[in-house]
Design an enzyme around this catalytic site. Structure first.
Site, PDB file in Angstrom:
ATOM      1  N   ASP A  42      90.493 -21.160 -20.628  1.00 22.10           N
ATOM      2  CA  ASP A  42      91.029 -22.716 -20.531  1.00 22.10           C
ATOM      3  C   ASP A  42      89.969 -23.427 -20.604  1.00 22.10           C
ATOM      4  OD1 ASP A  42      93.682 -22.037 -20.030  1.00 22.10           O
ATOM      5  OD2 ASP A  42      93.363 -21.361 -17.904  1.00 22.10           O
TER       6      ASP A  42
ATOM      7  N   ASP B 249      99.770 -19.403 -22.490  1.00 20.81           N
ATOM      8  CA  ASP B 249      99.207 -20.543 -22.076  1.00 20.81           C
ATOM      9  C   ASP B 249      97.824 -20.800 -23.156  1.00 20.81           C
ATOM     10  OD1 ASP B 249     100.163 -18.869 -20.047  1.00 20.81           O
ATOM     11  OD2 ASP B 249      99.134 -20.196 -18.546  1.00 20.81           O
TER      12      ASP B 249
HETATM   13  N1  GLY Z   1      97.341 -22.123 -17.553  1.00 20.52           N
HETATM   14  C1  GLY Z   1      97.677 -21.604 -16.031  1.00 20.52           C
HETATM   15  C2  GLY Z   1      98.997 -22.131 -15.428  1.00 20.52           C
HETATM   16  O1  GLY Z   1      99.458 -22.751 -16.330  1.00 20.52           O
HETATM   17  O2  GLY Z   1      99.046 -21.807 -14.438  1.00 20.52           O
END
Ligand code: GLY
Length: 369
Positions: A94, A151
């Site tokens: 992320d 994600d």
């Molecule tokens: N990327 C992690 C979530 O959406 O919780």
């Protein structure tokens, strides 16, 4: 004549000008708010994956309102975020989200050279998570060596950005390999996508699907659908590859079919009918993805569906009182684990609501590119 989206953007900027000073006094990056107070992320301190959404929200508000206080607040929290490069251990895939729309926003809007360098740093960290068997590893931990998650489609934009900035094709090539793996392994016949697919980290062979943050194995976590929808739209914007556009449209069709009559979004599209578990994070992300997809495909039905979602959020789940410091209510981080928030005001809900309003008002700086 009054325009509801301009009114909402103005109210949002005014509210943040009132409440963000509290975060600066506390010296933190907020994650959620309740009872007139900001609170930090429940896990991993400033390395928690949502940290970039606060400064990115400041860039959205600044683009709409031009108040210099937003620039100051963005930079205060970007300094906290870039300090995490040194700590490193809690960073994961992320870093794409975290740094592109924050430090990259600073570069895009003000020309900050430090912002540009910080995004290149983050892109290199994401490259370091690439397994040459064909996927970007999502998380750390001994059990997660072969984990890839939907994600990550949103994180790929930072790699395309880095190739454009440097003229070095490596970043974009890795992004395309990961997107192709996602295309091959995550899609189901009804157009929905899995959250987590585990690969053998030595061979790249698919091992199994995991249920992740949704209701159950094989169900449809709504935020995962939204990440896939917006992520493949961005992959198309970055490459012009029609396969990515078609993938985004497949998820979009599925997502639109599951929007609730009131315009809100269930936490999982397969959750039990009598369960009241809403995730407006998914609704706000989905709205942004759909409006961007409408631009790319020329199909206005996507735009209309995005507007339906924004209208639902504004009508039912926007808090303009001082009970919450932020705006969007009923955000749910995970179906079975309330630790990161259930039906709460969570900061990336406000980020995507501001981005959606920016798209409708013509002020969105498009921080993902
Ligand atoms: N990327 C992690 C979530 O959406 O919780």
């Amino acid at each position: 004549m009054s325009n509801p989206y301009q009114d909402a953007a103005k109210k949002m900027a005014d509210k943040y000008l009132r409440t963000m000073a509290q975060a600066a006094e506390m010296g933190v990056i907020p994650y959620y708010s309740e009872h007139g107070k900001w609170y930090t992320a429940p896990y991993s301190g400033n390395s928690w994956w949502t940290g970039g959404f606060w400064p990115a929200l400041m860039w959205q508000l600044y683009s709409a309102d031009r108040d210099e206080a937003f620039v100051k607040e963005a930079r205060r929290t970007q300094d906290l975020l870039t300090a995490e490069f040194r700590r490193y251990v809690d960073l994961n895939h992320d870093v794409g989200f975290m740094y592109l729309i924050s430090c990259g926003g600073d570069y895009k809007i003000t020309g900050s050279e430090q912002g540009r360098v910080d995004v290149l740093h983050a892109a290199s960290l994401l490259m370091g998570r690439f397994n040459p068997e064909g996927f970007i590893r999502a998380w750390d931990g001994d059990n997660a060596r072969g984990y890839a998650i939907i994600d990550c489609m949103m994180n790929l934009s930072i790699l395309f950005w880095a190739s454009r900035q440097t003229g070095d094709p490596r970043f974009a090539k890795v992004a395309r390999i990961h997107a192709d793996t996602t295309l091959r392994e995550f899609f189901r016949p009804d157009g929905s996508v899995s959250h987590i697919i585990e690969f053998d980290p030595e061979t790249g062979k698919r091992v199994r699907e995991h249920g992740g943050q949704g209701y159950a194995l094989g169900s449809s976590w709504s935020r995962g659908q939204a990440w896939g929808l917006y992520g493949f739209t961005l992959a198309y914007k970055n490459t012009g590859d029609k396969r990515y556009l078609e993938a985004a449209e497949r998820i979009a069709g599925y997502f639109i079919d599951h929007i609730r009559p009131d315009g809100l979004t269930d936490s999982d599209f397969c959750q039990p009918k009598d369960e009241v578990r809403i995730d407006n994070l998914a609704g706000a992300i989905g709205a942004c993805g759909l409006m961007e997809l409408a631009k790319e495909s020329g199909n206005t039905a996507y735009h209309d569906a995005g507007v339906r979602l924004v209208d639902g959020l504004l009508e039912h789940c926007s808090d303009w009182t001082d009970e919450k410091c932020g705006v969007l209510t009923h955000c749910t981080a995970s179906y079975h684990d309330d630790g990161a928030g259930r039906h709460a005001n969570i900061i990336y809900g406000d980020y995507f609501l501001a981005e959606a309003l920016g798209k409708l008002n013509g002020t969105d700086p498009m921080l993902w590119m």
